[in-house]
Design a protein around this motif. Structure first.
Motif, mmCIF file in Angstrom:
data_model
loop_
_atom_site.group_PDB
_atom_site.id
_atom_site.type_symbol
_atom_site.label_atom_id
_atom_site.label_comp_id
_atom_site.label_asym_id
_atom_site.label_seq_id
_atom_site.Cartn_x
_atom_site.Cartn_y
_atom_site.Cartn_z
ATOM 1 N N SER A 1 33.303 16.872 -2.148
ATOM 2 C CA SER A 1 33.836 18.236 -2.028
ATOM 3 C C SER A 1 33.375 19.101 -3.195
ATOM 4 O O SER A 1 32.950 20.247 -3.006
ATOM 5 C CB SER A 1 35.363 18.183 -1.970
ATOM 6 N N ASN A 2 33.464 18.550 -4.404
ATOM 7 C CA ASN A 2 33.015 19.287 -5.584
ATOM 8 C C ASN A 2 31.513 19.554 -5.536
ATOM 9 O O ASN A 2 31.039 20.623 -5.941
ATOM 10 C CB ASN A 2 33.360 18.511 -6.854
ATOM 11 N N MET A 3 30.771 18.574 -5.014
ATOM 12 C CA MET A 3 29.320 18.748 -4.922
ATOM 13 C C MET A 3 28.977 19.841 -3.913
ATOM 14 O O MET A 3 28.078 20.665 -4.146
ATOM 15 C CB MET A 3 28.658 17.426 -4.521
ATOM 16 N N GLU A 4 29.701 19.858 -2.796
ATOM 17 C CA GLU A 4 29.462 20.897 -1.793
ATOM 18 C C GLU A 4 29.733 22.287 -2.367
ATOM 19 O O GLU A 4 28.971 23.232 -2.139
ATOM 20 C CB GLU A 4 30.354 20.647 -0.577
ATOM 21 N N GLU A 5 30.817 22.401 -3.136
ATOM 22 C CA GLU A 5 31.150 23.682 -3.768
ATOM 23 C C GLU A 5 30.077 24.089 -4.770
ATOM 24 O O GLU A 5 29.647 25.252 -4.811
ATOM 25 C CB GLU A 5 32.507 23.566 -4.462
ATOM 26 N N THR A 6 29.628 23.140 -5.579
ATOM 27 C CA THR A 6 28.611 23.430 -6.589
ATOM 28 C C THR A 6 27.278 23.779 -5.945
ATOM 29 O O THR A 6 26.587 24.710 -6.384
ATOM 30 C CB THR A 6 28.437 22.222 -7.527
ATOM 31 N N GLN A 7 26.910 23.053 -4.893
ATOM 32 C CA GLN A 7 25.667 23.364 -4.192
ATOM 33 C C GLN A 7 25.721 24.759 -3.572
ATOM 34 O O GLN A 7 24.712 25.474 -3.536
ATOM 35 C CB GLN A 7 25.400 22.311 -3.114
ATOM 36 N N GLY A 8 26.906 25.147 -3.092
ATOM 37 C CA GLY A 8 27.068 26.499 -2.553
ATOM 38 C C GLY A 8 26.849 27.558 -3.622
ATOM 39 O O GLY A 8 26.216 28.590 -3.378
ATOM 40 N N ARG A 9 27.363 27.307 -4.826
ATOM 41 C CA ARG A 9 27.165 28.255 -5.927
ATOM 42 C C ARG A 9 25.700 28.329 -6.334
ATOM 43 O O ARG A 9 25.172 29.406 -6.620
ATOM 44 C CB ARG A 9 28.020 27.841 -7.120
ATOM 45 N N VAL A 10 25.049 27.161 -6.353
ATOM 46 C CA VAL A 10 23.635 27.131 -6.743
ATOM 47 C C VAL A 10 22.781 27.870 -5.716
ATOM 48 O O VAL A 10 21.881 28.644 -6.064
ATOM 49 C CB VAL A 10 23.156 25.675 -6.906
ATOM 50 N N SER A 11 23.055 27.640 -4.433
ATOM 51 C CA SER A 11 22.234 28.259 -3.385
ATOM 52 C C SER A 11 22.479 29.758 -3.265
ATOM 53 O O SER A 11 21.556 30.530 -3.005
ATOM 54 C CB SER A 11 22.502 27.575 -2.043
ATOM 55 N N SER A 12 23.739 30.206 -3.462
ATOM 56 C CA SER A 12 24.058 31.631 -3.320
ATOM 57 C C SER A 12 23.964 32.394 -4.635
ATOM 58 O O SER A 12 23.810 33.614 -4.648
ATOM 59 C CB SER A 12 25.463 31.804 -2.744
ATOM 60 N N GLY A 13 24.086 31.657 -5.743
ATOM 61 C CA GLY A 13 24.090 32.311 -7.050
ATOM 62 C C GLY A 13 25.417 32.955 -7.388
ATOM 63 O O GLY A 13 25.530 33.661 -8.390
ATOM 64 N N ARG B 1 29.614 32.666 -8.081
ATOM 65 C CA ARG B 1 30.791 31.855 -8.404
ATOM 66 C C ARG B 1 31.946 32.231 -7.490
ATOM 67 O O ARG B 1 32.786 31.398 -7.143
ATOM 68 C CB ARG B 1 31.162 32.085 -9.875
ATOM 69 N N VAL B 2 31.996 33.529 -7.125
ATOM 70 C CA VAL B 2 33.010 34.026 -6.193
ATOM 71 C C VAL B 2 32.264 34.643 -5.016
ATOM 72 O O VAL B 2 31.802 35.782 -5.082
ATOM 73 C CB VAL B 2 33.928 35.068 -6.859
ATOM 74 N N GLY B 3 32.128 33.866 -3.950
ATOM 75 C CA GLY B 3 31.375 34.337 -2.801
ATOM 76 C C GLY B 3 32.243 34.850 -1.677
ATOM 77 O O GLY B 3 31.778 35.578 -0.802
ATOM 78 N N GLU B 4 33.514 34.481 -1.678
ATOM 79 C CA GLU B 4 34.443 34.926 -0.649
ATOM 80 C C GLU B 4 35.832 35.024 -1.249
ATOM 81 O O GLU B 4 36.078 34.562 -2.375
ATOM 82 C CB GLU B 4 34.424 33.961 0.536
ATOM 83 N N ALA B 5 36.740 35.649 -0.495
ATOM 84 C CA ALA B 5 38.076 35.911 -1.027
ATOM 85 C C ALA B 5 38.798 34.628 -1.410
ATOM 86 O O ALA B 5 39.610 34.614 -2.346
ATOM 87 C CB ALA B 5 38.898 36.691 0.000
ATOM 88 N N ALA B 6 38.517 33.525 -0.710
ATOM 89 C CA ALA B 6 39.199 32.263 -1.000
ATOM 90 C C ALA B 6 38.849 31.731 -2.389
ATOM 91 O O ALA B 6 39.627 30.981 -2.985
ATOM 92 C CB ALA B 6 38.842 31.225 0.060
ATOM 93 N N ASP B 7 37.692 32.120 -2.916
ATOM 94 C CA ASP B 7 37.289 31.631 -4.239
ATOM 95 C C ASP B 7 38.122 32.266 -5.346
ATOM 96 O O ASP B 7 38.531 31.592 -6.287
ATOM 97 C CB ASP B 7 35.804 31.924 -4.474
ATOM 98 N N ASN B 8 38.329 33.572 -5.249
ATOM 99 C CA ASN B 8 39.153 34.299 -6.214
ATOM 100 C C ASN B 8 39.424 35.671 -5.605
ATOM 101 O O ASN B 8 38.569 36.561 -5.657
ATOM 102 C CB ASN B 8 38.444 34.429 -7.565
ATOM 103 N N ALA B 9 40.596 35.837 -5.025
ATOM 104 C CA ALA B 9 40.895 37.039 -4.243
ATOM 105 C C ALA B 9 40.774 38.312 -5.071
ATOM 106 O O ALA B 9 40.235 39.324 -4.604
ATOM 107 C CB ALA B 9 42.292 36.933 -3.636
#
Length: 325
Positions: free
Chosen positions: A22-34, A36-44
């Motif tokens: 789960s942590n790896m999926e989150e980190t890979q998402g940050r790496v691919s998108s650049g 840290r907060v890509g959607e409201a669920a990350d930090n509203a």
């Protein structure tokens, strides 16, 4: 206790591996998108601020486009006014030359006539995207001789989240009886090559000049002035008429220059403001790629160890078979 029904070690290893994945999926998402907060669920809160500021930045970009369009209109008007000033300067030179005794005024008038026609060409041609600031357009206002031309110059978000735009206004005035007249003509007939109103199409009387001789026609304009039969006194009046027109044109050119300078300053500010907003949003939501790449490498190592741990835990059940051999 060893059980073939419940493998506590395998369950623990599997739970750990799921957390790592789960942590790896989150980190890979940050790496691919650049991000840290890509959607409201990350930090509203941060997501809301970033979304609002990105929207405002798009509005500022539209303001920059509007400023560019406005600058083109002003530059076109200034170029036309500057060219018209040069032509009227030439007319002034011809009038001065014609005051010399023995000069054939009719021949000089032929030159002046060509210059007068050039003024019509300049005024009618100084148009950008259908906007001509050198010829008054009475359809823009209910007033008879005043029209406002506006350029969107800013986007503002107030503390209460209301938004608005502000603009720079340049007022066209074709009333030659005031010192604020700043258009060459009120109207132009390009077919007949004539123009009325404004600085060049208004009479000497409208420009505030009084007759110095009984033969001077106070209704004459710079555009239709004919010096062929002028007396020396009439030539002095003609020179005053041309000089008055020049002063009004120079004043109008200075107004256009001031507007152009303000637009340049506003464009520079809008560029800096847009960069500042981008930078501020980046601090809120952008991922630190150095940190994320380090975390990803660590998680990949943890994943390999987790898989190995799960494999060992699963092999414990197989060892039970050896007890029955």
């Amino acid at each position: 206790m060893t059980s073939i029904l419940t493998n506590i070690a395998a369950m623990s290893a599997l739970q750990t591996l799921r957390s790592i994945n789960s942590n790896m999926e989150e980190t890979q998402g940050r790496v691919s998108s650049g991000l840290r907060v890509g959607e409201a669920a990350d930090n509203a809160a941060y997501w809301s601020i970033a979304t609002t500021m990105r929207s405002d930045n798009k509005a500022i970009s539209a303001v920059q486009d509007a400023l560019g369009l406005g600058a083109a209109k002003v530059d076109t008007a200034y170029a036309g006014m500057e060219s018209a000033i040069d032509v009227v300067d030439e007319i002034k030179k011809k009038v001065v030359a014609a005051t010399e005794q023995g000069v054939d005024k009719e021949k000089v008038q032929e030159e002046i006539k060509q210059l007068q026609q050039q003024l019509i060409s300049i005024a009618s041609g100084a148009s950008f995207n259908g906007q001509n600031w050198l010829v008054f357009d009475s359809t823009d206002t209910s007033a008879t001789n005043v029209a406002d031309k506006t350029i969107v110059s800013g986007f503002i978000r107030n503390a209460d989240s209301t938004v608005l735009t502000n603009s720079t206004t340049y007022t066209l005035n074709s009333d030659a009886s005031t010192a604020d007249s700043n258009v060459l003509f009120g109207t132009i007939d390009t077919t007949a090559n004539t123009g009325t109103g404004g600085i060049l199409g208004s009479s000497a009387i409208d420009l505030g000049l009084t007759a110095t001789t009984a033969t001077w026609d106070g209704t004459v304009t710079i555009l239709d002035m004919d010096i062929s039969a002028y007396s020396d006194e009439d030539m002095a009046s003609a020179l005053s008429l041309v000089e008055t027109g020049l002063q009004l044109m120079q004043k109008a050119a200075s107004q256009l220059g001031s507007i152009a300078l303000r637009i340049d300053l506003q464009e520079d500010f809008a560029n800096k403001l847009s960069d500042a907003i981008d930078s501020g949003v980046g601090r809120l939501v952008d991922a630190d790629m150095n940190e994320e790449s380090t975390r990803l490498k660590a998680l990949q190592t943890q994943q390999q160890l987790g898989i190995q741990s799960l494999s060992i835990a699963n092999s414990n059940s197989e060892n039970i078979l050896s007890l029955f051999r």
